[in-house]
Design a protein around this motif. Structure first.
Motif, short mmCIF file in Angstrom:
data_model
loop_
_atom_site.label_atom_id
_atom_site.label_comp_id
_atom_site.label_asym_id
_atom_site.label_seq_id
_atom_site.Cartn_x
_atom_site.Cartn_y
_atom_site.Cartn_z
N THR A 140 0.77 -1.01 0.02
CA THR A 140 0.10 0.10 0.02
C THR A 140 0.92 1.13 -0.09
O THR A 140 1.86 1.31 0.98
N SER A 141 0.74 1.73 -1.08
CA SER A 141 1.58 3.22 -0.99
C SER A 141 0.45 4.39 -1.74
O SER A 141 -0.37 3.99 -2.34
N PRO A 142 1.07 5.76 -1.93
CA PRO A 142 0.34 6.60 -2.20
C PRO A 142 0.14 6.44 -3.81
O PRO A 142 -0.89 6.94 -4.37
N ASP A 143 1.08 5.54 -4.56
CA ASP A 143 0.78 5.42 -6.01
C ASP A 143 0.14 4.22 -6.23
O ASP A 143 -0.38 3.94 -7.32
N ALA A 144 -0.09 3.62 -5.19
CA ALA A 144 -0.81 2.11 -5.46
C ALA A 144 -2.00 1.80 -4.53
O ALA A 144 -1.73 1.48 -3.02
N LEU A 145 -3.25 2.48 -4.53
CA LEU A 145 -4.37 2.44 -3.60
C LEU A 145 -5.38 1.72 -4.33
O LEU A 145 -5.95 2.38 -5.21
N ILE A 146 -6.02 0.41 -4.08
CA ILE A 146 -6.67 -0.21 -4.93
C ILE A 146 -7.97 -0.36 -4.28
O ILE A 146 -8.10 -0.48 -2.85
N LYS A 176 5.16 -6.55 -3.71
CA LYS A 176 6.04 -5.26 -3.84
C LYS A 176 5.58 -4.67 -5.04
O LYS A 176 5.40 -4.99 -6.02
N PHE A 177 5.03 -3.17 -4.92
CA PHE A 177 4.51 -2.31 -6.03
C PHE A 177 5.57 -2.08 -7.08
O PHE A 177 6.50 -1.65 -6.77
N LEU A 178 5.45 -2.25 -8.43
CA LEU A 178 6.50 -2.04 -9.44
C LEU A 178 5.87 -0.72 -10.30
O LEU A 178 6.47 0.12 -10.33
N GLU A 195 -6.55 1.17 6.31
CA GLU A 195 -6.92 0.30 5.42
C GLU A 195 -5.80 -0.10 4.60
O GLU A 195 -5.28 0.61 3.99
N GLU A 196 -5.52 -1.38 4.36
CA GLU A 196 -4.50 -2.01 3.44
C GLU A 196 -5.00 -2.53 2.14
O GLU A 196 -6.20 -2.56 1.93
N ASN A 197 -4.23 -2.53 1.08
CA ASN A 197 -4.51 -2.89 -0.12
C ASN A 197 -4.91 -4.30 0.00
O ASN A 197 -4.54 -5.02 0.83
N PRO A 198 -5.62 -4.87 -0.98
CA PRO A 198 -6.03 -6.39 -0.94
C PRO A 198 -4.47 -7.26 -0.66
O PRO A 198 -3.64 -6.98 -1.03
N ILE A 199 -4.92 -8.46 0.20
CA ILE A 199 -4.09 -9.46 0.44
C ILE A 199 -4.46 -10.60 -0.51
O ILE A 199 -5.52 -11.17 -0.67
N LEU A 200 -3.27 -11.27 -1.07
CA LEU A 200 -3.45 -12.36 -1.89
C LEU A 200 -3.00 -13.74 -0.90
O LEU A 200 -2.21 -13.78 -0.23
#
Length: 376
Positions: free
Chosen positions: A52-58, A89-91, A365-370
């Motif tokens: 979860t990061s400012p560039d990756a909010l799902i 890790k977000f790419l 709240e976090e991004n989804p978990i696999l």
């Protein structure tokens, strides 16, 4: 003599009952639910939190593809494809919404074409945008033929043929040559109102498979037409399932549509997946308050109709998430808020318990978990 006569009746009844089962079909006794453990099938469970990061909010994962140790995840709400490495890790992301060159208005579906190696984004009203795997635009191709209106999923079955699935046209499957702009074939007629309950085709070992919510047959998308892969036999609950009758009110109310559907059919299939060992099915019934599971073991030829697992967790598509099944694992996305509905701490090893605790203790709240279920 009377005993012999009674014996003949019993034998005849038994033979008729056996004969009533559909030959070659996967028989499921929905009058005999069982409670089994997920660890009858899996040896361990791994949690892979997507960074979860400012560039990756799902907002939510509508579809996911695993390719070259990367997770390509579609957030249809934002029209963005987020790409993560195998550790989560977000790419980077592909987010080119607009009306200019190399941009799209909406993402209905996406795939990675195994023949070209490129990523393809589908716009429902007739455009396929082609990018390389880093998100650089290559070209845009059109879907056009007399009577065309919209398509909702795409799959490449060879180097020159795509199969598109449409939700609301009477003929659901369209074989089309994008390079030549040529309609090759249409098939599978179904009541158009059933489009509201459409399921995406799924992929296993390079082949694509297609199933419908009330039709007990799973088809393989062959190179020229649909081929029956396998079918289900639900006994007295089995219905042919390509036609239904709806009132005019159902055209404007999904609730009324579901109500009328369950008046005619005893089940609604949400998900089918298979590998070399098992067939997994998730379905609803009008007499249940949650989804049931079916797991068919190919080695024994036995299927289990499961209302609850011993672990008291859900093992299905809870919010319509894409489920991936390979011969090694099942991969299931979960919203952070739903994690405890799918996993208990007791199901995890010591390292995964730490990951689980860290996720639950997060203040935001976090991004989804696999969730990765490794087969035995």
């Amino acid at each position: 003599m009377k005993k012999v006569f009674m014996l003949l009746i019993v034998i005849c009844f038994t033979m008729c009952k056996q004969k009533a089962q559909i030959e070659g079909a996967i028989f499921v006794d929905m009058d005999r639910p069982e409670k089994v453990s997920l660890f009858n099938y899996f040896r361990s469970i791994e949690l892979i939190p997507l960074e979860t990061s400012p560039d990756a909010l799902i907002v939510g994962i509508s579809k996911m593809i695993v390719h070259q140790d990367k997770y390509y995840t579609l957030d249809k709400n934002q029209c963005i494809i987020f790409v993560f490495d195998k550790t989560g890790k977000f790419l980077f992301k592909i987010g080119k919404k607009g009306q200019g060159a190399g941009e799209y208005v909406f993402i209905q579906d996406f795939n990675i074409n195994p023949f070209s190696g490129n990523l393809e984004i589908l716009e429902p009203y007739g455009k396929v945008h082609i990018y390389d795997l880093s998100g650089n635009h290559i070209e845009t191709k059109q879907i056009t033929f007399p009577g065309f209106r919209a398509v909702h999923t795409l799959a490449a079955v060879n180097s020159h043929t795509h199969v598109f699935h449409t939700m609301f046209e009477p003929r659901k499957i369209i074989y089309f040559n994008l390079d030549e702009q040529k309609l090759l074939h249409e098939e599978f007629e179904e009541n158009t109102r059933l489009g509201s309950f459409s399921n995406n085709p799924y992929q296993y070992q390079g082949d694509w498979f297609f199933f419908r919510p009330i039709h007990p047959v799973v088809y393989k998308m062959g190179k020229e037409q649909l081929e029956v892969a396998f079918r289900f036999d639900f006994g007295t609950y089995t219905r042919e399932g390509t036609t239904a009758v709806f009132s005019k009110e159902a055209d404007y109310s999904l609730y009324r549509c579901v109500e009328e559907l369950f008046d005619q059919f005893p089940y609604l299939i949400h998900s089918v997946r298979h590998n070399s060992k098992y067939v997994f099915v998730s379905l609803s019934r009008n007499d249940l308050d949650h989804k049931a599971n079916i797991i068919y073991d190919k080695s024994t030829g036995e299927s289990k109709y499961i209302l609850d697992f011993t672990e008291n967790v859900q093992f299905n598509s809870y919010r319509g998430e894409e489920i991936i099944v390979t011969d090694k694992y099942v991969l299931m996305p979960s919203q952070w808020i739903d994690l405890e509905k799918r996993i208990t701490k007791e199901m995890l090893d010591d390292r995964q318990k730490e990951v689980f605790d860290e996720l639950l203790q997060s203040e935001m709240e976090e991004n989804p978990i696999l969730i990765k279920y490794w087969f035995k």
